[in-house]
Design a protein around this motif. Structure first.
Motif, PDB file in Angstrom:
ATOM      1  N   THR A  45      13.321  -7.838 -10.699  1.00 27.39           N
ATOM      2  CA  THR A  45      13.121  -7.601  -9.260  1.00 27.39           C
ATOM      3  C   THR A  45      13.908  -6.381  -8.799  1.00 27.39           C
ATOM      4  O   THR A  45      13.401  -5.579  -8.016  1.00 27.39           O
ATOM      5  N   GLU A  46      15.145  -6.256  -9.274  1.00 27.51           N
ATOM      6  CA  GLU A  46      15.943  -5.079  -8.894  1.00 27.51           C
ATOM      7  C   GLU A  46      15.268  -3.785  -9.339  1.00 27.51           C
ATOM      8  O   GLU A  46      15.174  -2.820  -8.599  1.00 27.51           O
ATOM      9  N   ILE A  47      14.777  -3.807 -10.578  1.00 33.26           N
ATOM     10  CA  ILE A  47      14.155  -2.599 -11.132  1.00 33.26           C
ATOM     11  C   ILE A  47      12.901  -2.239 -10.350  1.00 33.26           C
ATOM     12  O   ILE A  47      12.633  -1.082 -10.050  1.00 33.26           O
ATOM     13  N   GLY A  48      12.116  -3.272  -9.975  1.00 33.19           N
ATOM     14  CA  GLY A  48      10.858  -3.039  -9.294  1.00 33.19           C
ATOM     15  C   GLY A  48      11.022  -2.329  -7.959  1.00 33.19           C
ATOM     16  O   GLY A  48      10.094  -1.684  -7.482  1.00 33.19           O
ATOM     17  N   THR A  49      12.199  -2.445  -7.368  1.00 28.12           N
ATOM     18  CA  THR A  49      12.399  -1.817  -6.065  1.00 28.12           C
ATOM     19  C   THR A  49      13.328  -0.611  -6.147  1.00 28.12           C
ATOM     20  O   THR A  49      13.621   0.014  -5.126  1.00 28.12           O
ATOM     21  N   ASP A  50      13.781  -0.263  -7.335  1.00 27.10           N
ATOM     22  CA  ASP A  50      14.733   0.847  -7.508  1.00 27.10           C
ATOM     23  C   ASP A  50      14.019   2.183  -7.286  1.00 27.10           C
ATOM     24  O   ASP A  50      12.999   2.483  -7.920  1.00 27.10           O
ATOM     25  N   SER A  51      14.553   2.988  -6.386  1.00 29.06           N
ATOM     26  CA  SER A  51      13.848   4.235  -6.049  1.00 29.06           C
ATOM     27  C   SER A  51      13.868   5.247  -7.195  1.00 29.06           C
ATOM     28  O   SER A  51      12.891   5.968  -7.409  1.00 29.06           O
ATOM     29  N   THR A  52      14.955   5.312  -7.982  1.00 31.20           N
ATOM     30  CA  THR A  52      14.967   6.273  -9.092  1.00 31.20           C
ATOM     31  C   THR A  52      13.904   5.928 -10.126  1.00 31.20           C
ATOM     32  O   THR A  52      13.312   6.809 -10.743  1.00 31.20           O
ATOM     33  N   VAL A  53      13.677   4.623 -10.323  1.00 30.80           N
ATOM     34  CA  VAL A  53      12.669   4.206 -11.298  1.00 30.80           C
ATOM     35  C   VAL A  53      11.287   4.599 -10.816  1.00 30.80           C
ATOM     36  O   VAL A  53      10.475   5.157 -11.556  1.00 30.80           O
ATOM     37  N   ILE A  54      11.028   4.333  -9.551  1.00 33.13           N
ATOM     38  CA  ILE A  54       9.720   4.684  -8.981  1.00 33.13           C
ATOM     39  C   ILE A  54       9.501   6.186  -9.074  1.00 33.13           C
ATOM     40  O   ILE A  54       8.419   6.657  -9.436  1.00 33.13           O
ATOM     41  N   GLU A  55      10.558   6.951  -8.814  1.00 30.77           N
ATOM     42  CA  GLU A  55      10.481   8.411  -8.936  1.00 30.77           C
ATOM     43  C   GLU A  55      10.135   8.822 -10.358  1.00 30.77           C
ATOM     44  O   GLU A  55       9.282   9.683 -10.591  1.00 30.77           O
ATOM     45  N   ALA A  56      10.815   8.204 -11.338  1.00 29.95           N
ATOM     46  CA  ALA A  56      10.599   8.572 -12.739  1.00 29.95           C
ATOM     47  C   ALA A  56       9.159   8.322 -13.144  1.00 29.95           C
ATOM     48  O   ALA A  56       8.573   9.077 -13.916  1.00 29.95           O
ATOM     49  N   TYR A  57       8.570   7.263 -12.628  1.00 32.98           N
ATOM     50  CA  TYR A  57       7.201   6.927 -13.020  1.00 32.98           C
ATOM     51  C   TYR A  57       6.157   7.663 -12.205  1.00 32.98           C
ATOM     52  O   TYR A  57       5.138   8.092 -12.717  1.00 32.98           O
ATOM     53  N   LEU A  58       6.410   7.802 -10.894  1.00 30.05           N
ATOM     54  CA  LEU A  58       5.359   8.314 -10.016  1.00 30.05           C
ATOM     55  C   LEU A  58       5.652   9.696  -9.485  1.00 30.05           C
ATOM     56  O   LEU A  58       4.820  10.318  -8.850  1.00 30.05           O
ATOM     57  N   GLY A  59       6.862  10.224  -9.721  1.00 30.73           N
ATOM     58  CA  GLY A  59       7.218  11.534  -9.188  1.00 30.73           C
ATOM     59  C   GLY A  59       7.827  11.393  -7.805  1.00 30.73           C
ATOM     60  O   GLY A  59       7.784  10.333  -7.182  1.00 30.73           O
ATOM     61  N   VAL A  60       8.394  12.510  -7.308  1.00 32.62           N
ATOM     62  CA  VAL A  60       9.071  12.496  -6.013  1.00 32.62           C
ATOM     63  C   VAL A  60       8.035  12.561  -4.906  1.00 32.62           C
ATOM     64  O   VAL A  60       7.079  13.329  -4.957  1.00 32.62           O
ATOM     65  N   ALA A  61       8.225  11.746  -3.861  1.00 31.33           N
ATOM     66  CA  ALA A  61       7.307  11.779  -2.726  1.00 31.33           C
ATOM     67  C   ALA A  61       7.586  13.025  -1.896  1.00 31.33           C
ATOM     68  O   ALA A  61       8.738  13.397  -1.685  1.00 31.33           O
ATOM     69  N   HIS A  62       6.499  13.699  -1.464  1.00 27.44           N
ATOM     70  CA  HIS A  62       6.680  14.883  -0.627  1.00 27.44           C
ATOM     71  C   HIS A  62       7.156  14.476   0.754  1.00 27.44           C
ATOM     72  O   HIS A  62       6.661  13.507   1.327  1.00 27.44           O
ATOM     73  N   GLU A  63       8.085  15.210   1.294  1.00 28.94           N
ATOM     74  CA  GLU A  63       8.508  14.923   2.661  1.00 28.94           C
ATOM     75  C   GLU A  63       7.376  15.267   3.606  1.00 28.94           C
ATOM     76  O   GLU A  63       6.697  16.282   3.449  1.00 28.94           O
TER      77      GLU A  63
END
Lengths: 244, 349
Positions: A221-239
């Motif tokens: 659960t912690e990993i699923g919501t971790d922003s660095t993990v999401i970034e690593a998989y999906l890339g950085v969200a554009h502002e």
């Protein structure tokens, strides 16, 4: 005391650092998932753990003993077994003979080795295919055969390298069930997997690698919501969003 | 069909009776060579066919065995028959340090190393004149005038070889050898000390080949470095015996030995003299010349046979037996045949 401790492990090939300063522990009896995008260094880390590669820096502590640089077959005798991402059965041998070959690590007579092999085949639902030549097995069964061969060496720690990749839904359920049963038997599992749903459902803890570094570590659960993990998989969200 | 099960025993009975019934020195001589090649080919098959470590240097062990037997006579004054004991032992002594160093190499690189060992041993035997008499070679008196004793010793050796390899392949070692052949990394991760077991496989193969070399010294009475350390007459021939008979099959090398000695003899004698007779009957100078070239080109005949064998019978005579039967229309095609090919090297005890 943890069963396996990865202590600041770095592995470089020439100028390329495939694994960089990774540390984590695996406790007895748990399932630890190792995830990360392609090329993150997961399989390299496996190869370091089971002795195919010597770590450039750092150490692997298995059962309170520094095993970095120890030969793979010695680690197997100490209770560490692995499967391969690209399945490597003894192609021209029958399924049973494949498993007998690995059961010989602990058993000395053919009779005992065959007994262990049959038990393992029952356990992995392969008993019906015992006399099939392993070259002719479908992928799902070959992946299970990999697990069966590893189990026949009676390990304490099992390293599973993408044992679920390329399976159809029914084969998946069968394999997940087997992994759960392995855990119930008290065998510790470190597993590499791309299938997020599976890894999140079976792992007690998850370690995330990206570009050779450990970027996160925690419960699913912690990993699923971790922003660095999401970034690593999906890339950085554009502002400001990406609406066109 | 139970005939397959009894075939080895029937063959053995035929071989035991052969020299008594045939009573021909020439054919007995050929059969002694066949039996010697059964030993060498089976030994090669153990290390290359079952363990997957292709060797191009069997002559190194063969020559070591032959020279051990020869030197026992010239240097120690012993009977050359002691060579059967010590020849194999010396071959293992050569094989062990070689294996310890060179089994770090895999595949073609290991094969090249065996080729180098072959050449190194040949050069040592040539240059170390104080021990081996160099190119002069070693000449000893044979113990028997009759060929029968040699025939039965060779037969006993061939049977021992086949039985030893059968026992080894049915044991834990057999499973380990096959595991190493199929995938070294997987074998390692399943707790098999691949380096260690490759050494054992090589040791058994070297021992058998060395004993065959000692038998050769006893039987032929003369050896020199170019004969017993010969790359093409011994090392390559061992590979051909294995390939033509069937790599990784139990009786393949035995069949291969028979076929290869027959082919060698057929080419060497020009179809047992028939080619020359026909050529002379034609009374054409050109045809006689051509016939002479053909009879001298038996090595080329080998090459052609190997190319054909690899193209049409990649698993050898034994491995592709069903294919041969189908080709000769002796057997109806059925779906099970594919499995027969896959069965090669199965370690069923």
């Amino acid at each position: 005391m943890s069963l396996l401790r990865i202590d600041n492990v770095t592995k470089s090939f020439g100028g390329l650092t495939a694994v960089s300063n990774v540390s984590f522990e695996v406790e007895k009896g748990e399932i630890v998932g190792l995830i990360g995008p392609n090329g993150a260094g997961k399989t390299t880390l496996f190869n370091v753990i089971n002795g195919f590669y010597k770590p450039t820096r750092g150490s692997i502590i298995f059962k309170n003993e520094n095993v970095s640089g120890k030969k793979t077959h010695k680690l197997c005798k100490r209770g560490m077994a692995r499967t391969f991402q690209v399945v490597k059965p003894l192609q021209r041998l029958s399924v049973l003979d494949n498993v007998i070959a690995s059961a010989y690590v602990r058993e000395n007579t053919h009779k005992k080795a065959q007994k262990v092999a049959m038990e393992v085949l029952e356990f992995t639902n392969l008993a019906g295919d015992a006399h099939v030549i392993s070259k002719g097995l479908p992928l799902g069964k070959r992946k299970r055969l990999e697990i069966a061969r590893a189990l026949a060496t009676k390990p304490d720690l099992l390293l599973l390298d993408e044992s679920f990749a390329g399976l159809n839904p029914s084969e998946l359920n069968e394999s997940i069930e087997i992994v759960r049963k392995i855990k119930e038997d008290g065998i510790t599992i470190l597993i590499i997997e791309h299938h997020m749903k599976i890894i999140m459902s079976i792992s007690d803890r998850v370690v995330v690698l990206s570009y050779g570094e450990k970027i996160a570590h925690g419960t699913p659960t912690e990993i699923g919501t971790d922003s660095t993990v999401i970034e690593a998989y999906l890339g950085v969200a554009h502002e400001g969003g990406a609406h066109a | 069909m139970d005939i397959k099960k009894y075939l080895p025993y029937i063959t053995l009975a035929v071989l035991v009776l052969f020299p008594i019934v045939v009573k021909n020195d020439y054919y007995t001589h050929l059969m002694i060579l066949v039996l010697m090649w059964v030993v060498i080919g089976s030994a090669w098959n153990l290390i290359a066919g079952y363990t997957g470590q292709v060797s191009f240097g069997d002559a190194a062990f063969f020559g070591t065995g032959a020279y051990t037997a020869g030197l026992m006579v010239t240097k120690l004054g012993w009977s050359p028959w002691w060579g059967l004991l010590f020849g194999g032992f010396m071959a293992v002594l050569i094989a062990m340090p070689f294996g310890w160093i060179c089994f770090r190499l895999r595949g073609a690189y290991f094969a090249l190393a065996t080729l180098a060992l072959n050449e190194i041993m040949r050069h040592i035997a040539t240059i170390w004149e104080s021990l081996t008499d160099g190119m002069v070679g070693i000449l000893i008196m044979q113990d028997f005038v009759s060929k029968l004793p040699y025939y039965y010793i060779a037969l006993a050796l061939a049977v021992t070889t086949i039985v030893v390899i059968k026992i080894v392949m049915g044991s834990k070692w057999g499973y380990y050898f096959l595991s190493i052949r199929e995938d070294q990394d997987a074998a390692e991760s399943l707790g098999i000390d691949t380096h260690h077991y490759k050494m054992w496989s090589l040791a058994i193969a070297a021992w058998l080949t060395g004993v065959a070399g000692a038998l050769y010294m006893n039987y032929m009475g003369f050896i020199d470095p170019h004969v017993v350390f010969s790359l093409h007459d011994i090392s390559i021939m061992a590979i051909l015996v294995g390939i033509v008979g069937g790599v990784g099959t139990h009786y393949g090398p035995a069949v291969g030995a028979f076929v290869m000695v027959a082919v060698q003899e057929l080419f060497r004698t020009g179809g047992f003299g028939i080619v020359m007779k026909l050529a002379k009957a034609s009374e054409s100078e050109f045809i006689i010349d051509m016939a002479q070239v053909i009879t001298k080109a038996h090595v080329m005949g080998f090459g052609i046979l190997v190319v054909l064998s690899i193209l049409y019978l990649p698993n050898g005579f034994v491995g592709d037996w069903d294919k041969i039967l189908r080709f000769l229309r002796l057997k109806r095609p059925n779906n099970m045949d594919n499995n027969d090919i896959d069965n090669i090297g199965e370690a069923k005890p």
